[in-house]
Write a protein that holds these residues in place. Structure first.
Motif, PDB file in Angstrom:
ATOM      1  N   TRP A   4      10.464  61.356  60.341  1.00 18.22           N
ATOM      2  CA  TRP A   4       9.712  60.878  61.299  1.00 18.22           C
ATOM      3  C   TRP A   4      10.404  60.886  62.668  1.00 18.22           C
ATOM      4  CZ3 TRP A   4       4.790  60.602  60.220  1.00 18.22           C
ATOM      5  CH2 TRP A   4       4.299  60.377  59.150  1.00 18.22           C
ATOM      6  N   SER A   5       9.762  61.612  63.527  1.00 22.43           N
ATOM      7  CA  SER A   5      10.355  61.793  65.014  1.00 22.43           C
ATOM      8  C   SER A   5       9.305  60.879  65.965  1.00 22.43           C
ATOM      9  CB  SER A   5      10.357  63.096  65.617  1.00 22.43           C
ATOM     10  OG  SER A   5      11.316  63.667  64.711  1.00 22.43           O
ATOM     11  N   VAL A   6       9.912  59.440  66.293  1.00 21.94           N
ATOM     12  CA  VAL A   6       9.198  58.860  67.144  1.00 21.94           C
ATOM     13  C   VAL A   6       9.697  59.089  68.480  1.00 21.94           C
ATOM     14  CG1 VAL A   6       8.655  56.294  67.770  1.00 21.94           C
ATOM     15  CG2 VAL A   6       9.001  56.856  65.490  1.00 21.94           C
ATOM     16  N   ASP A   9      10.679  55.346  73.794  1.00 18.97           N
ATOM     17  CA  ASP A   9      11.867  54.215  73.293  1.00 18.97           C
ATOM     18  C   ASP A   9      11.232  52.838  74.018  1.00 18.97           C
ATOM     19  OD1 ASP A   9      12.615  55.008  75.775  1.00 18.97           O
ATOM     20  OD2 ASP A   9      14.486  54.400  75.377  1.00 18.97           O
ATOM     21  N   ALA A  17       9.249  52.377  65.236  1.00 20.21           N
ATOM     22  CA  ALA A  17      10.593  52.592  64.638  1.00 20.21           C
ATOM     23  C   ALA A  17      11.254  51.555  63.515  1.00 20.21           C
ATOM     24  CB  ALA A  17      11.689  53.158  65.661  1.00 20.21           C
ATOM     25  N   THR A  18      10.979  50.448  64.037  1.00 23.53           N
ATOM     26  CA  THR A  18      11.513  49.252  63.367  1.00 23.53           C
ATOM     27  C   THR A  18      10.680  49.024  61.999  1.00 23.53           C
ATOM     28  OG1 THR A  18      12.175  47.990  65.353  1.00 23.53           O
ATOM     29  CG2 THR A  18      11.535  46.534  63.403  1.00 23.53           C
ATOM     30  N   LEU A  27      14.079  58.670  60.058  1.00 24.65           N
ATOM     31  CA  LEU A  27      13.732  58.639  61.184  1.00 24.65           C
ATOM     32  C   LEU A  27      14.537  58.922  62.419  1.00 24.65           C
ATOM     33  CD1 LEU A  27      12.822  55.596  63.273  1.00 24.65           C
ATOM     34  CD2 LEU A  27      13.222  55.245  60.832  1.00 24.65           C
ATOM     35  N   GLU A  28      14.107  59.281  63.809  1.00 26.09           N
ATOM     36  CA  GLU A  28      14.804  59.387  64.891  1.00 26.09           C
ATOM     37  C   GLU A  28      14.048  59.024  66.139  1.00 26.09           C
ATOM     38  OE1 GLU A  28      15.540  63.695  65.575  1.00 26.09           O
ATOM     39  OE2 GLU A  28      13.475  64.213  65.474  1.00 26.09           O
ATOM     40  N   VAL A  29      14.379  58.599  67.180  1.00 25.12           N
ATOM     41  CA  VAL A  29      13.634  58.339  68.231  1.00 25.12           C
ATOM     42  C   VAL A  29      14.044  59.086  69.381  1.00 25.12           C
ATOM     43  CG1 VAL A  29      13.248  56.428  69.879  1.00 25.12           C
ATOM     44  CG2 VAL A  29      13.851  55.724  67.609  1.00 25.12           C
ATOM     45  N   ARG A 142      16.472  48.034  69.561  1.00 22.88           N
ATOM     46  CA  ARG A 142      17.121  49.416  69.543  1.00 22.88           C
ATOM     47  C   ARG A 142      18.546  49.051  69.124  1.00 22.88           C
ATOM     48  NH1 ARG A 142      17.051  53.503  74.287  1.00 22.88           N
ATOM     49  NH2 ARG A 142      19.085  54.694  73.660  1.00 22.88           N
ATOM     50  N   LEU A 145      18.373  49.338  65.089  1.00 23.33           N
ATOM     51  CA  LEU A 145      18.037  50.302  64.667  1.00 23.33           C
ATOM     52  C   LEU A 145      19.144  51.442  64.624  1.00 23.33           C
ATOM     53  CD1 LEU A 145      14.715  51.021  66.273  1.00 23.33           C
ATOM     54  CD2 LEU A 145      14.916  50.903  63.800  1.00 23.33           C
ATOM     55  N   VAL A 150      19.724  54.869  62.781  1.00 25.21           N
ATOM     56  CA  VAL A 150      18.915  55.871  63.555  1.00 25.21           C
ATOM     57  C   VAL A 150      19.313  56.270  64.743  1.00 25.21           C
ATOM     58  CG1 VAL A 150      16.501  55.584  64.695  1.00 25.21           C
ATOM     59  CG2 VAL A 150      16.958  54.312  62.588  1.00 25.21           C
TER      60      VAL A 150
END
Length: 310
Positions: A4-6, A9, A17-18, A27-29, A142, A145, A150
């Motif tokens: 997943w790409s969130v 931020d 993301a959490t 996932l990545e942010v 943050r 993660l 992440v």
């Protein structure tokens, strides 16, 4: 397992993301270097019952689950309730507010906040409400993660997109509008409050939220505008006048920061999960980012689970 790409931020992206990370998803942010999230300027009030004055019942209902969600994941959630007051000339505003909300009790304000002695004859106390420092809470999410592996970066997305860019996603989301908000951070060691104070006023109601080290967040404005320029002189004067009404010592406070943000909102001011062109969107938090983002993120997780995507 899907990657997943969130995108985004702010508080919504970090909540999603959490929850993805808690479910073991990859996932990545994606961080937007050009735009600061509106949640950076939030008050951090977890006040569902107070919001019932103007918000639909679903906001009150969902918002009651917010403080426990945050308390389970970050430090610094203060469960001290909310105090609502009004100057004597605006006493009808307090009666109106009481009529439109529930889960409150009438109190002598100085019984809760001694520094208000002699200032207000009565007030409304919403004992079940809470508050937090938004920037501190987001930084904690943050960091957790990042410790979980992440990656936060500025590059292109590599997975299924969950777009949480707020008003900056308006081009992809017809009907999304901007609601301008303005705020001040004050520093004052001459007065101490332990909980948010809402001052009712027919023209410029405001709220004062205590932060650490003698700082207070002062906010009020809700302007139907896409103008993200610096705070107006009018808004600053009205907010400072309201702060003075809460306590004259705030006239000597130092203004250490001012800011404006554009809150994203749908026509009914209720956030929504949408799926368009292969991407998921969670947007429209309006003035309820910290109150509703966790619950709306949970709703998105339920939809993704039902579709066997996580």
């Amino acid at each position: 397992m899907s990657r997943w790409s969130v995108i985004g931020d702010g508080v919504t992206g970090l909540c999603i993301a959490t929850l993805l990370a808690e479910r073991g998803a990859s996932l990545e942010v994606i961080v937007d270097r050009q735009h600061q999230p509106a949640s950076h300027l939030a008050g951090g009030m977890l006040a569902p019952w107070c919001e019932g004055e103007s918000a639909p019942p679903e906001v009150v209902e969902l918002g009651q689950r917010s403080a426990p969600w945050w308390s389970a994941r970050v430090d610094g959630v203060e469960h001290r309730g909310t105090l609502v007051v009004a100057p004597p000339r605006d006493a009808p505003e307090l009666t109106r507010f009481a009529r439109m909300t529930h889960a409150h009790q009438w109190v002598a304000p100085d019984a809760l906040e001694p520094d208000l002695a002699g200032r207000f004859a009565r007030g409304l106390f919403f004992s079940g409400e809470a508050h937090l420092d938004p920037r501190h809470a987001m930084q904690q999410l943050r960091e957790k993660l990042q410790r979980a592996g992440v990656n936060f970066h500025h590059g292109p997305p590599a997975g299924r997109i969950i777009d949480c860019r707020g008003i900056h996603a308006a081009a992809e989301l017809p009907g999304l509008r901007a609601v301008r908000g303005e705020m001040l951070i004050l520093h004052c060691d001459d007065v101490q409050f332990s909980r948010p104070i809402r001052l009712l006023h027919p023209r410029f109601p405001c709220y004062l939220v205590p932060r650490a080290e003698g700082r207070f967040m002062l906010g009020a404005t809700m302007v139907e505008s896409h103008d993200g320029s610096p705070i107006s002189a009018r808004a600053m004067m009205e907010m400072l006048s309201a702060a003075y009404s809460i306590h004259p010592a705030l006239a000597e406070a130092r203004i250490v920061e001012s800011g404006t943000g554009l809150r994203p909102a749908w026509p009914d001011n209720i956030p929504e999960v949408r799926h368009r062109n292969g991407a998921w969107y969670l947007n429209g938090m309006y003035r309820h980012g910290f109150l509703l983002a966790p619950m709306m993120a949970e709703k998105l997780m339920q939809q993704l689970t039902q579709e066997n995507l996580i």
